[in-house]
Design a protein around this motif. Structure first.
Motif, PDB file in Angstrom:
ATOM      1  N   GLU A  67      -3.869  19.102  32.791  1.00  0.00           N
ATOM      2  CA  GLU A  67      -4.281  19.750  34.041  1.00  0.00           C
ATOM      3  C   GLU A  67      -4.109  21.272  33.997  1.00  0.00           C
ATOM      4  OE1 GLU A  67      -3.326  19.027  38.560  1.00  0.00           O
ATOM      5  OE2 GLU A  67      -1.464  19.545  37.553  1.00  0.00           O
ATOM      6  N   ASP A  68      -3.108  21.727  33.244  1.00  0.00           N
ATOM      7  CA  ASP A  68      -2.814  23.161  33.277  1.00  0.00           C
ATOM      8  C   ASP A  68      -3.842  24.023  32.548  1.00  0.00           C
ATOM      9  OD1 ASP A  68      -0.537  22.888  34.860  1.00  0.00           O
ATOM     10  OD2 ASP A  68       0.644  22.266  33.117  1.00  0.00           O
ATOM     11  N   ARG A  87       1.557  27.724  25.316  1.00  0.00           N
ATOM     12  CA  ARG A  87       0.634  26.669  25.745  1.00  0.00           C
ATOM     13  C   ARG A  87      -0.838  27.095  25.598  1.00  0.00           C
ATOM     14  NH1 ARG A  87       1.841  23.159  30.818  1.00  0.00           N
ATOM     15  NH2 ARG A  87       0.170  22.084  29.693  1.00  0.00           N
ATOM     16  N   ARG A 133       4.205  31.056  36.483  1.00  0.00           N
ATOM     17  CA  ARG A 133       3.108  30.836  35.540  1.00  0.00           C
ATOM     18  C   ARG A 133       1.799  31.538  35.937  1.00  0.00           C
ATOM     19  NH1 ARG A 133       4.312  26.246  32.292  1.00  0.00           N
ATOM     20  NH2 ARG A 133       6.560  26.413  31.915  1.00  0.00           N
ATOM     21  N   LEU A 242      10.253  16.429  31.818  1.00  0.00           N
ATOM     22  CA  LEU A 242       9.684  17.710  31.342  1.00  0.00           C
ATOM     23  C   LEU A 242       8.977  18.443  32.498  1.00  0.00           C
ATOM     24  CD1 LEU A 242       8.214  16.320  28.008  1.00  0.00           C
ATOM     25  CD2 LEU A 242      10.183  17.870  28.234  1.00  0.00           C
TER      26      LEU A 242
HETATM   27  C1  LIG Z   1       1.873  20.137  38.513  1.00  0.00           C
HETATM   28  N1  LIG Z   1       2.553  20.275  37.243  1.00  0.00           N
HETATM   29  C2  LIG Z   1       3.951  20.128  37.341  1.00  0.00           C
HETATM   30  C3  LIG Z   1       1.826  20.586  36.082  1.00  0.00           C
HETATM   31  N2  LIG Z   1       0.616  20.741  36.199  1.00  0.00           N
HETATM   32  N3  LIG Z   1       2.336  20.793  34.873  1.00  0.00           N
HETATM   33  C4  LIG Z   1       3.601  20.424  34.337  1.00  0.00           C
HETATM   34  C5  LIG Z   1       3.855  21.082  33.003  1.00  0.00           C
HETATM   35  C6  LIG Z   1       5.207  20.815  32.469  1.00  0.00           C
HETATM   36  C7  LIG Z   1       5.497  21.509  31.172  1.00  0.00           C
HETATM   37  N4  LIG Z   1       6.737  21.063  30.639  1.00  0.00           N
HETATM   38  C8  LIG Z   1       5.553  23.019  31.344  1.00  0.00           C
HETATM   39  O1  LIG Z   1       6.625  23.535  31.620  1.00  0.00           O
HETATM   40  O2  LIG Z   1       4.541  23.689  31.194  1.00  0.00           O
END
Ligand SMILES: CN(C)C(=N)NCCC[C@H](N)C(=O)O
Length: 256
Positions: A67-68, A87, A133, A242
């Motif tokens: 998703e990110d 990432r 982020r 995580l």
């Molecule tokens: C809505 N959430 C929480 C997310 N879309 N992403 C979670 C990413 C977790 C990864 N360990 C990180 O820290 O990037």
């Protein structure tokens, strides 16, 4: 009947090395995480989504949190520039997948940073978390891209939480489920219900009355059910270690 395409990315061997920012690190059982991912994919398929796997990016421990890497809005895919530099190599695989899905592709450019987990779309309003982020330049670029699809971006300041969607998501009728202490709720443009379980504020509307939720939020599942929706419950506790949740593990592209 197919509702559309759900992009997912299988967890890699390095999953347990994923980033942890706001919680204490605990051991991740990768074999169990793989089984949970299989069940997560099955839940999407069972709800009518065609599950499509994004190419692996196994050098990136967090690549499973697909998703990110992209924000999909109608026929537009905005490739992100994740706030965590390690990432960023996850993005090209996602680009390939969204191009194959036939979407128009644009991207967040430096100095902008944006994670898809910070973007909550409800109708024509797009709430975007500003925190560790996602920065102002990323939000401004996203707003310009989404304006071409008639969307309005509302920045939401975050407090001590990874992503906006770590703290608030929306039911199919637009009602927000939130942990209010983690964000500035005064800017939110929808009715809000506070939940008392951390994972209770993580829901993914899957179409009709179906709502994907984590097994770690049983009281909220009962609440959601009482509101007339049907919870589809998956156990994802290896990903919760995580800072992941049900939203992070897929990208839904309706009608694709
Ligand atoms: C809505 N959430 C929480 C997310 N879309 N992403 C979670 C990413 C977790 C990864 N360990 C990180 O820290 O990037």
């Amino acid at each position: 009947m197919t509702r559309g395409t759900a992009l997912v990315r299988r967890p890699g061997d390095r999953l347990a090395e994923g980033l942890v920012t706001h919680i204490e690190r605990t051991d991740v059982d990768v074999a169990r995480a793989r089984r949970q991912h299989e069940a997560y994919r099955a839940a999407l398929a069972g709800a009518g989504w065609r599950v499509r796997e994004v190419d692996p990016a196994d050098q990136c421990p967090d690549a499973v949190f697909v998703e990110d890497t992209v924000v999909v809005c109608d026929d537009l895919a905005v490739l992100t520039r994740p706030g965590a530099p390690e990432r960023r190599p996850e993005v090209p695989g996602t680009e390939k997948a969204v191009r194959e899905a036939g979407l128009e592709v644009v991207r967040i450019e430096a100095p902008g940073t944006l994670d898809g987990g910070d973007v909550l779309q409800i109708g024509t309003t797009v709430h975007v978390g500003r925190g560790g982020r996602t920065n102002d330049a990323g939000i401004a670029q996203l707003a310009a891209h989404l304006a071409t699809r008639g969307r309005t971006v509302v920045p939401v300041p975050l407090r001590d939480v990874l992503h906006l969607k770590s703290a608030v998501t929306a039911l199919p009728d637009g009602t927000l489920l939130a942990l209010p202490d983690l964000l500035d709720t005064t800017v939110l443009r929808q009715p809000l219900r506070a939940v008392d379980e951390e994972a209770g504020c993580h829901v993914v509307p899957l179409g009709d009355d179906l709502v994907l939720m984590a097994a770690s939020a049983p009281r909220t599942a009962a609440l959601v059910s009482g509101l007339g929706f049907t919870p589809v419950v998956v156990d994802i506790d290896e990903y919760e270690k995580l800072e992941g949740c049900v939203t992070c593990l897929s990208v839904l592209i309706p009608h694709a």
